[in-house]
Motif scaffolding. Structure first.
Motif, PDB file in Angstrom:
ATOM      1  N   ASN A 264       0.818  -1.221   0.000  1.00 58.95           N
ATOM      2  CA  ASN A 264       0.000   0.000   0.000  1.00 58.95           C
ATOM      3  C   ASN A 264       0.850   1.270   0.000  1.00 58.95           C
ATOM      4  N   GLY A 265       1.894   1.261  -0.809  1.00 57.29           N
ATOM      5  CA  GLY A 265       2.716   2.450  -0.949  1.00 57.29           C
ATOM      6  C   GLY A 265       3.768   2.641   0.119  1.00 57.29           C
ATOM      7  N   ASP A 266       3.914   1.698   1.041  1.00 52.68           N
ATOM      8  CA  ASP A 266       4.893   1.801   2.118  1.00 52.68           C
ATOM      9  C   ASP A 266       6.175   1.093   1.683  1.00 52.68           C
ATOM     10  N   THR A 267       7.212   1.857   1.365  1.00 48.95           N
ATOM     11  CA  THR A 267       8.443   1.255   0.860  1.00 48.95           C
ATOM     12  C   THR A 267       9.131   0.381   1.900  1.00 48.95           C
ATOM     13  N   GLU A 268       8.861   0.599   3.173  1.00 47.42           N
ATOM     14  CA  GLU A 268       9.484  -0.216   4.208  1.00 47.42           C
ATOM     15  C   GLU A 268       8.974  -1.656   4.203  1.00 47.42           C
ATOM     16  N   GLN A 269       7.899  -1.905   3.466  1.00 51.99           N
ATOM     17  CA  GLN A 269       7.374  -3.262   3.345  1.00 51.99           C
ATOM     18  C   GLN A 269       7.968  -4.028   2.161  1.00 51.99           C
ATOM     19  N   ILE A 270       8.871  -3.376   1.436  1.00 51.20           N
ATOM     20  CA  ILE A 270       9.546  -4.016   0.307  1.00 51.20           C
ATOM     21  C   ILE A 270      11.008  -4.220   0.705  1.00 51.20           C
ATOM     22  N   PRO A 271      11.437  -5.460   0.960  1.00 55.57           N
ATOM     23  CA  PRO A 271      12.755  -5.707   1.549  1.00 55.57           C
ATOM     24  C   PRO A 271      13.916  -5.099   0.774  1.00 55.57           C
ATOM     25  N   TRP A 272      13.815  -5.060  -0.550  1.00 60.25           N
ATOM     26  CA  TRP A 272      14.944  -4.614  -1.366  1.00 60.25           C
ATOM     27  C   TRP A 272      14.828  -3.146  -1.778  1.00 60.25           C
ATOM     28  N   ALA A 273      13.806  -2.439  -1.307  1.00 58.80           N
ATOM     29  CA  ALA A 273      13.611  -1.039  -1.700  1.00 58.80           C
ATOM     30  C   ALA A 273      14.455  -0.127  -0.813  1.00 58.80           C
ATOM     31  N   LYS A 274      15.582   0.338  -1.336  1.00 62.83           N
ATOM     32  CA  LYS A 274      16.472   1.230  -0.589  1.00 62.83           C
ATOM     33  C   LYS A 274      16.326   2.685  -1.040  1.00 62.83           C
ATOM     34  N   LEU A 275      15.557   2.909  -2.117  1.00 63.69           N
ATOM     35  CA  LEU A 275      15.301   4.247  -2.660  1.00 63.69           C
ATOM     36  C   LEU A 275      16.598   4.934  -3.096  1.00 63.69           C
ATOM     37  N   THR A 276      17.535   4.129  -3.526  1.00 60.62           N
ATOM     38  CA  THR A 276      18.812   4.607  -4.037  1.00 60.62           C
ATOM     39  C   THR A 276      19.387   3.496  -4.909  1.00 60.62           C
ATOM     40  N   PRO A 277      20.207   3.815  -5.889  1.00 57.46           N
ATOM     41  CA  PRO A 277      20.799   2.747  -6.706  1.00 57.46           C
ATOM     42  C   PRO A 277      21.575   1.763  -5.843  1.00 57.46           C
ATOM     43  N   HIS A 278      21.613   0.510  -6.266  1.00 56.39           N
ATOM     44  CA  HIS A 278      22.381  -0.475  -5.520  1.00 56.39           C
ATOM     45  C   HIS A 278      23.827   0.001  -5.443  1.00 56.39           C
ATOM     46  N   PRO A 279      24.437   0.007  -4.260  1.00 55.16           N
ATOM     47  CA  PRO A 279      25.793   0.562  -4.122  1.00 55.16           C
ATOM     48  C   PRO A 279      26.837  -0.136  -4.974  1.00 55.16           C
ATOM     49  N   TYR A 280      26.655  -1.438  -5.239  1.00 57.46           N
ATOM     50  CA  TYR A 280      27.653  -2.144  -6.032  1.00 57.46           C
ATOM     51  C   TYR A 280      27.431  -1.967  -7.524  1.00 57.46           C
ATOM     52  N   LEU A 281      26.255  -1.560  -7.927  1.00 59.44           N
ATOM     53  CA  LEU A 281      26.054  -1.089  -9.299  1.00 59.44           C
ATOM     54  C   LEU A 281      26.679   0.289  -9.447  1.00 59.44           C
ATOM     55  N   GLN A 282      26.378   1.188  -8.510  1.00 62.12           N
ATOM     56  CA  GLN A 282      26.891   2.547  -8.599  1.00 62.12           C
ATOM     57  C   GLN A 282      28.415   2.563  -8.557  1.00 62.12           C
ATOM     58  N   ASP A 283      28.990   1.717  -7.719  1.00 63.96           N
ATOM     59  CA  ASP A 283      30.450   1.624  -7.637  1.00 63.96           C
ATOM     60  C   ASP A 283      31.044   1.205  -8.967  1.00 63.96           C
ATOM     61  N   TRP A 284      30.435   0.222  -9.614  1.00 60.54           N
ATOM     62  CA  TRP A 284      30.951  -0.250 -10.902  1.00 60.54           C
ATOM     63  C   TRP A 284      30.829   0.845 -11.956  1.00 60.54           C
ATOM     64  N   LEU A 285      29.702   1.516 -11.987  1.00 61.48           N
ATOM     65  CA  LEU A 285      29.509   2.599 -12.960  1.00 61.48           C
ATOM     66  C   LEU A 285      30.522   3.718 -12.744  1.00 61.48           C
ATOM     67  N   ASN A 286      30.761   4.066 -11.481  1.00 59.71           N
ATOM     68  CA  ASN A 286      31.709   5.139 -11.173  1.00 59.71           C
ATOM     69  C   ASN A 286      33.123   4.793 -11.624  1.00 59.71           C
ATOM     70  N   ASN A 287      33.495   3.522 -11.485  1.00 60.97           N
ATOM     71  CA  ASN A 287      34.866   3.112 -11.767  1.00 60.97           C
ATOM     72  C   ASN A 287      35.119   2.728 -13.221  1.00 60.97           C
ATOM     73  N   HIS A 288      34.044   2.429 -13.942  1.00 58.31           N
ATOM     74  CA  HIS A 288      34.229   1.979 -15.322  1.00 58.31           C
ATOM     75  C   HIS A 288      33.760   2.998 -16.355  1.00 58.31           C
ATOM     76  N   GLN A 289      32.890   3.901 -15.954  1.00 55.54           N
ATOM     77  CA  GLN A 289      32.403   4.956 -16.846  1.00 55.54           C
ATOM     78  C   GLN A 289      32.104   4.413 -18.252  1.00 55.54           C
ATOM     79  N   PRO A 290      31.113   3.532 -18.356  1.00 55.04           N
ATOM     80  CA  PRO A 290      30.818   2.903 -19.653  1.00 55.04           C
ATOM     81  C   PRO A 290      30.342   3.916 -20.688  1.00 55.04           C
ATOM     82  N   ILE A 291      30.612   3.594 -21.942  1.00 54.50           N
ATOM     83  CA  ILE A 291      30.076   4.404 -23.042  1.00 54.50           C
ATOM     84  C   ILE A 291      28.557   4.217 -23.069  1.00 54.50           C
TER      85      ILE A 291
END
Length: 227
Positions: free
Chosen positions: A38-65
């Motif tokens: 019912n719209g409560d993000t705390e009821q969704i275990p994987w909803a962190k409301l931010t990009p996954h840190p290990y995706l963001q880390d990879w993007l930051n370090n590899h800067q893909p085309i």
């Protein structure tokens, strides 16, 4: 997937998943979970409301085309990973089997450039075959039972374009014995199926989700040849 959540929420998710499996509807529990939140993000275990840190880390370090490149987010949840890819310049398609999740994404990001779609990982649209230059798969394979794993792995591999990259984040296990779940961590032989489908492993990193658990997670990067 569950390890940093309250015990009652972990138990709820596990019960929903097992009930769906018993009804031979192993993917139905995702919509049940999103709808019951019912719209409560705390009821969704994987909803962190931010990009996954290990995706963001990879993007930051590899800067893909990203210019002229297409990305796909599998099981996009509430959309933060898809938005991060779009922000970099990818043309992004993001899908989830849950209509409620997709509606939630569109509400959160009303001006988004992401193409949010309702789709089933076990019934990938034919036009997506070999179509995406970057594919992000985060913890969807582990959320489905072992009986479906070959089909799920095949679907994940099928959308990666020639010269394309697949980034996987998943729990892993040290044995080939069937684990109890959900979730069901992946074994070495299951991950090797991705390589048998034309994807070469080019990088891997192991990490723990938290200091309170010894559950092993991995970020693995694969690349398809140019054919």
């Amino acid at each position: 997937m569950f390890e940093q959540q309250p015990q009652n929420l972990r138990q709820k998710v596990q019960e929903l998943a097992l009930e769906a499996i018993n009804k031979s509807e192993p993917t139905a529990w995702f919509e049940t979970l999103y709808a019951s939140a019912n719209g409560d993000t705390e009821q969704i275990p994987w909803a962190k409301l931010t990009p996954h840190p290990y995706l963001q880390d990879w993007l930051n370090n590899h800067q893909p085309i990203t210019t002229g490149k297409k990305a796909l987010v599998i099981g996009c949840g509430l959309g933060d990973d898809a938005e991060a890819l779009a922000k970099l310049g990818f043309t992004v398609t993001a899908f989830d089997i849950s209509p409620t999740a997709i509606a939630w994404c569109k509400k959160r990001f009303p001006n988004s450039k992401v193409n949010y779609e309702i789709a089933d990982l076990l019934a990938i649209p034919s036009q997506w075959r070999l179509a995406f230059d970057f594919v992000f798969e985060c913890r969807n394979m582990q959320a489905l039972p072992l009986s479906l794993r070959p089909a799920v792995i095949s679907s994940v591999a099928s959308v990666v374009a020639p010269d394309g990259t697949l980034l996987v984040i998943t729990r892993v296990r040290d044995t080939e014995e069937a684990p109890s779940g959900p979730p069901w961590p992946l074994s070495d032989s299951e991950l090797a199926q991705l390589e048998s489908l034309g994807l070469a492993k080019i990088d891997a990193m192991q990490f723990l989700e938290s200091q309170e658990t010894e559950v092993k997670q991995m970020r693995i990067v694969y690349q398809r040849g140019s054919n």
